[in-house]
Each structure stands twice: as structure tokens, then as C-alpha cells.
Enzyme design. Structure first.
Site, PDB file in Angstrom:
ATOM      1  NE  ARG A 177      -9.822 -23.712  69.916  1.00 23.26           N
ATOM      2  CZ  ARG A 177      -9.682 -24.019  68.789  1.00 23.26           C
ATOM      3  NH1 ARG A 177      -8.833 -23.797  67.624  1.00 23.26           N
ATOM      4  NH2 ARG A 177     -10.431 -25.109  68.274  1.00 23.26           N
ATOM      5  CB  SER A 226     -13.178 -26.452  75.166  1.00 25.89           C
ATOM      6  OG  SER A 226     -14.107 -27.104  74.415  1.00 25.89           O
ATOM      7  CD  GLU A 296     -10.500 -23.311  74.087  1.00 23.03           C
ATOM      8  OE1 GLU A 296     -10.133 -24.709  74.018  1.00 23.03           O
ATOM      9  OE2 GLU A 296     -11.068 -22.527  73.322  1.00 23.03           O
TER      10      GLU A 296
HETATM   11  C1  LIG Z   1     -20.873 -22.602  73.643  1.00 24.59           C
HETATM   12  C2  LIG Z   1     -19.700 -22.351  73.228  1.00 24.59           C
HETATM   13  C3  LIG Z   1     -18.880 -22.847  72.104  1.00 24.59           C
HETATM   14  C4  LIG Z   1     -17.418 -22.450  71.697  1.00 24.59           C
HETATM   15  N1  LIG Z   1     -16.985 -23.287  70.820  1.00 24.59           N
HETATM   16  C5  LIG Z   1     -15.998 -22.648  70.453  1.00 24.59           C
HETATM   17  C6  LIG Z   1     -15.146 -23.321  69.029  1.00 24.59           C
HETATM   18  O1  LIG Z   1     -15.551 -24.380  68.769  1.00 24.59           O
HETATM   19  N2  LIG Z   1     -13.890 -23.025  68.749  1.00 24.59           N
HETATM   20  C7  LIG Z   1     -13.362 -21.878  69.604  1.00 24.59           C
HETATM   21  O2  LIG Z   1     -12.108 -21.745  69.092  1.00 24.59           O
HETATM   22  N3  LIG Z   1     -13.905 -21.334  70.768  1.00 24.59           N
HETATM   23  C8  LIG Z   1     -15.207 -21.805  70.917  1.00 24.59           C
HETATM   24  N4  LIG Z   1     -15.597 -20.979  72.059  1.00 24.59           N
HETATM   25  C9  LIG Z   1     -15.018 -19.890  72.754  1.00 24.59           C
HETATM   26  C10 LIG Z   1     -15.119 -18.679  72.322  1.00 24.59           C
HETATM   27  O3  LIG Z   1     -16.430 -18.475  71.779  1.00 24.59           O
HETATM   28  C11 LIG Z   1     -13.949 -18.054  71.457  1.00 24.59           C
HETATM   29  O4  LIG Z   1     -12.683 -18.090  72.209  1.00 24.59           O
HETATM   30  C12 LIG Z   1     -14.239 -16.595  71.014  1.00 24.59           C
HETATM   31  O5  LIG Z   1     -13.561 -16.453  69.863  1.00 24.59           O
HETATM   32  C13 LIG Z   1     -14.095 -15.635  72.138  1.00 24.59           C
HETATM   33  O6  LIG Z   1     -14.562 -14.304  71.417  1.00 24.59           O
HETATM   34  P1  LIG Z   1     -15.314 -13.234  72.382  1.00 24.59           P
HETATM   35  O7  LIG Z   1     -15.458 -11.972  71.682  1.00 24.59           O
HETATM   36  O8  LIG Z   1     -16.462 -13.752  73.209  1.00 24.59           O
HETATM   37  O9  LIG Z   1     -13.914 -12.769  73.428  1.00 24.59           O
HETATM   38  P2  LIG Z   1     -14.002 -12.717  74.928  1.00 24.59           P
HETATM   39  O10 LIG Z   1     -14.327 -14.118  75.532  1.00 24.59           O
HETATM   40  O11 LIG Z   1     -14.599 -11.360  75.193  1.00 24.59           O
HETATM   41  O12 LIG Z   1     -12.529 -12.582  75.146  1.00 24.59           O
HETATM   42  C14 LIG Z   1     -11.349 -13.541  74.686  1.00 24.59           C
HETATM   43  C15 LIG Z   1      -9.922 -12.913  74.867  1.00 24.59           C
HETATM   44  O13 LIG Z   1      -9.719 -12.061  73.681  1.00 24.59           O
HETATM   45  C16 LIG Z   1      -9.707 -10.752  74.430  1.00 24.59           C
HETATM   46  N5  LIG Z   1     -10.263  -9.674  73.361  1.00 24.59           N
HETATM   47  C17 LIG Z   1     -11.584  -9.764  72.834  1.00 24.59           C
HETATM   48  N6  LIG Z   1     -11.658  -8.888  72.127  1.00 24.59           N
HETATM   49  C18 LIG Z   1     -10.349  -7.985  72.112  1.00 24.59           C
HETATM   50  C19 LIG Z   1     -10.168  -7.287  71.284  1.00 24.59           C
HETATM   51  N7  LIG Z   1     -10.923  -6.338  70.437  1.00 24.59           N
HETATM   52  N8  LIG Z   1      -8.945  -6.486  71.425  1.00 24.59           N
HETATM   53  C20 LIG Z   1      -8.226  -7.177  72.413  1.00 24.59           C
HETATM   54  N9  LIG Z   1      -8.231  -8.151  72.900  1.00 24.59           N
HETATM   55  C21 LIG Z   1      -9.637  -8.707  72.919  1.00 24.59           C
HETATM   56  C22 LIG Z   1      -9.887 -10.745  75.828  1.00 24.59           C
HETATM   57  O14 LIG Z   1      -9.312  -9.821  76.502  1.00 24.59           O
HETATM   58  C23 LIG Z   1      -9.815 -12.152  76.483  1.00 24.59           C
HETATM   59  O15 LIG Z   1      -8.250 -12.323  76.597  1.00 24.59           O
HETATM   60  C24 LIG Z   1     -16.915 -21.433  72.729  1.00 24.59           C
HETATM   61  C25 LIG Z   1     -17.654 -20.725  73.653  1.00 24.59           C
HETATM   62  C26 LIG Z   1     -18.816 -21.111  73.911  1.00 24.59           C
HETATM   63  C27 LIG Z   1     -19.704 -20.393  74.946  1.00 24.59           C
END
Ligand SMILES: Cc1cc2nc3c(=O)[nH]c(=O)nc-3n(C[C@H](O)[C@H](O)[C@H](O)COP(=O)(O)OP(=O)(O)OC[C@H]3O[C@@H](n4cnc5c(N)ncnc54)[C@H](O)[C@@H]3O)c2cc1C
Length: 308
Positions: A177, A226, A296
Site C-alpha cells: 500500500r 481499511s 493506510e
Molecule cells: C469500500 C472500499 C474498499 C477498498 N478496498 C481496497 C482494497 O481492497 N485494496 C486497496 O488497496 N485499497 C482499497 N480501498 C482504498 C482505495 O480504494 C484505494 O487506495 C484506491 O486505489 C484509491 O484510489 P483513488 O483514486 O480514490 O485515490 P484517492 O483516494 O483520491 O487518493 C489516494 C492518494 O493518491 C493520490 N493520488 C490520486 N490520484 C493521483 C494522481 N493522478 N496523481 C498523483 N497523486 C494521486 C492522492 O493525493 C492520495 O495521496 C478501498 C476503499 C473503499 C472505500
């Protein structure tokens, strides 16, 4: 708030980028929590990003990058400065013989579906992980033994000073992660290796990943997934459960009874409610097991004095 935001918005309009002033971040996070950001910028095309960065730099405003907000807790005071999110644009997926080029605003689920449809293996367990490809790369998202970085070849990014960077997989350090991309750059697109697999095997893996997710995760309520990383060889959820904290509530936030590493927004929770639960969990796990849990989720925004 800086009175220049209307001026900046006019400049953004001229290059075709959408923006919202004083926009509640609760509408842009899966938690449904968070105060307003001064300016939310939603480019309509990746070609606008350099101009957007130039405009913001000219006005000397702090800015952050976001995907779809599924791993984020925004403070109740909100974010001073600008947030740029690619979630509404940046949607190209181009398949070649043995690779796929993906823009970072593509939802991970959309990419996984298209890969599965072409019988490309290695991504099927990621089915159901919310968020964009950019967020997944930044977080090295993973599930049931596979991680987004497993099949990655290269990534393009733009730094806050406007420099364009190209990383090969060898340049990036991915761990559980985590990635070592700088917080000062926006990931724009990525190239992944495509390996053909057996349709039946891919379908089965995808099915069991979705089934396990539905069985184990409290998907009816809003959350950020998480809260804590698993400490080595142990599940954070197991420790929190053993500590008797399942179901503990503060304000509108509750530690899930289904999966103790999830904090749920059950009734208009505030960031402060979630932060209180995080503190309670961290302290209790440290006292009982001498383990320091690591977050996380990312917490962003202005903190009130009380939270400091
Ligand atoms: C119900 C649920 C289940 C989940 N299950 C999992 C799982 O099984 N495994 C897992 O790994 N995660 C899980 N997650 C967490 C989440 O889905 C992941 O971390 C996901 O990859 C985040 O993507 P996002 O686009 O929403 O990023 P954001 O939440 O918007 O951002 C996350 C981080 O990435 C940075 N970021 C985002 N996009 C960019 C970009 N283009 N350039 C630079 N920085 C950027 C942001 O600044 C921040 O630091 C879960 C979340 C939920 C709500």
C-alpha cells in the site's frame, strides 16, 4: 479565502477546465466527510494539466492531487488552496498486442473489466477496489495477493513546477500500500504489460474476489476502506476486534461490526468523530499489544487547534 479564486476560475474557463469554488469535499470522497476546498479543479482533458499548473503557480496557491477520494479523510475545516482531480477526464484506454496504455483518471474497475473481457490475467483480484488508476498507483492498491504494480511497465507524471517525468518500473519503489512517487507530482498515464490467461480461471478468480469482498466488507455504509495497514503477518482488523472495539461509536462514526478495520460514516459523521476513533484504536492496540498501527488512509486539510 483568497479573493483571486474568481479570477483563477476565469482563467481556467479559458483553457476549458472545469472548476468549483468553495466546494464541499464530502461530495468528492467515498467517506462523505470533509469541509470545503477553496478550489476544486476538474480538467476535461489531460492536455490542460500543464496550463492548469502554470495558472495556479502564477497565483502562488498551494495545490494537491486527488483521484476519486476513496482513500482519503478530509478535515472538517477543509482544504486551503486547490485540489486537482482527474476523475472526470483522463479516460483513455488503448490496447496494443502485449500492452495497455491507460490514463490515470480511468476507474480501476473499468480497466479490470476491459482486461478481463480480453482474457488478460493478473488484474482480476483487483475487481471491486474503488478508485482511479492514478490513486491505485500512488497507493499500490492490491487485493487477495495481487497489486496494481505487478504488471506495470511505466508511468508519466507532471511535477508541481511543470516538469514532465517518465518512470520505468525500475525507477519506482513499490511496497505494501505504498509507492515512492513524490506527493508533488500528478500521475498522468501508465503502461501495463498484458498476459493472456485462461478465461475460466480468470472468471473464477474474479468471482471469488468479488464474493470475499461482499462477505467481509461493510459495503452498505460510506467508508474509506481499511483505515490502518496490516502490521506484519497480522490483520489490523483482527487486533481491533480482539481489543473489543467493534461497534464503538463516536458521533456519526462507528467501527464496523463486520470488519473492524473499517470506520463507517453511519450518520453524517465529522472528520473529528473518525479521528477520535482512530486515536482510541491506536492507543488501545499499543497498550495491549505494543504495536503502533500505521494509517493506510491519507488525512488531508486544515486541522483545527484541537486536533493538533
Ligand atoms: C469500500 C472500499 C474498499 C477498498 N478496498 C481496497 C482494497 O481492497 N485494496 C486497496 O488497496 N485499497 C482499497 N480501498 C482504498 C482505495 O480504494 C484505494 O487506495 C484506491 O486505489 C484509491 O484510489 P483513488 O483514486 O480514490 O485515490 P484517492 O483516494 O483520491 O487518493 C489516494 C492518494 O493518491 C493520490 N493520488 C490520486 N490520484 C493521483 C494522481 N493522478 N496523481 C498523483 N497523486 C494521486 C492522492 O493525493 C492520495 O495521496 C478501498 C476503499 C473503499 C472505500
Amino acid at each position: 479565502m483568497n479573493s483571486n479564486y474568481n479570477k483563477i476560475q476565469n482563467e481556467l474557463n479559458l483553457i476549458g477546465a472545469n472548476s468549483l469554488i468553495n466546494e464541499s469535499m464530502s461530495k468528492h470522497t467515498t467517506f462523505g466527510i470533509g469541509g470545503p476546498v477553496d478550489l476544486l479543479i476538474l480538467p476535461t482533458d489531460n492536455s490542460q494539466i500543464l496550463d492548469i499548473i502554470n495558472i495556479i503557480n502564477t497565483h502562488n496557491i498551494e495545490f494537491y492531487f486527488l483521484g476519486s477520494g476513496s482513500n482519503i479523510l478530509v478535515t472538517d475545516s477543509g482544504i486551503r488552496g486547490a485540489v486537482i482531480s482527474l476523475k472526470k477526464s483522463s479516460k483513455k484506454i488503448i490496447f496494443n498486442d502485449s500492452t495497455v496504455f491507460v490514463e490515470c483518471g480511468v476507474m480501476l474497475g473499468t480497466l479490470v473489466k476491459q482486461l478481463n473481457h480480453r482474457n488478460i490475467t493478473g488484474f482480476e483480484s483487483l475487481m471491486g477496489v474503488p478508485g482511479t488508476v492514478g490513486g491505485a498507483l500512488m497507493m499500490n492498491a492490491g487485493a487477495f495477493g495481487s497489486e496494481i504494480s505487478n504488471n506495470l511497465l511505466s508511468v508519466s507524471a507532471i511535477e508541481q513546477n511543470g516538469n514532465i517525468k517518465k518512470y520505468s518500473i525500475r525507477d519506482i519503489d513499490f511496497s505494501y500500500r505504498n509507492s515512492d512517487f513524490s506527493n508533488n507530482e500528478i500521475l498522468i498515464d501508465a503502461l501495463f504489460k498484458c498476459t493472456r490467461g485462461n478465461k475460466k480461471v480468470i472468471e473464477n478468480k474474479k468471482y471469488s474476489a468479488s464474493k470475499l469482498r461482499k462477505e467481509n466488507q461493510p459495503l452498505k455504509y460510506r467508508s474509506a476502506g481499511s483505515i490502518f495497514k496490516n502490521p506484519s503477518n497480522m490483520a489490523a482488523g483482527y487486533l481491533i476486534d480482539q481489543a473489543g472495539l467493534k461497534g464503538k461509536k463516536i458521533g456519526g462514526a462507528e467501527i464496523s461490526n463486520k470488519h473492524a478495520n473499517f470506520i463507517l460514516n453511519i450518520d453524517n459523521a465529522k472528520c473529528n468523530d473518525v479521528m477520535e476513533l482512530i486515536k482510541i484504536i491506536s492507543n488501545k492496540i499499543y497498550t495491549l499489544y505494543n504495536i503502533k498501527l500505521e494509517l493506510e488512509i491519507k488525512i488531508i486539510g486544515e486541522f483545527s487547534d484541537e486536533l493538533h
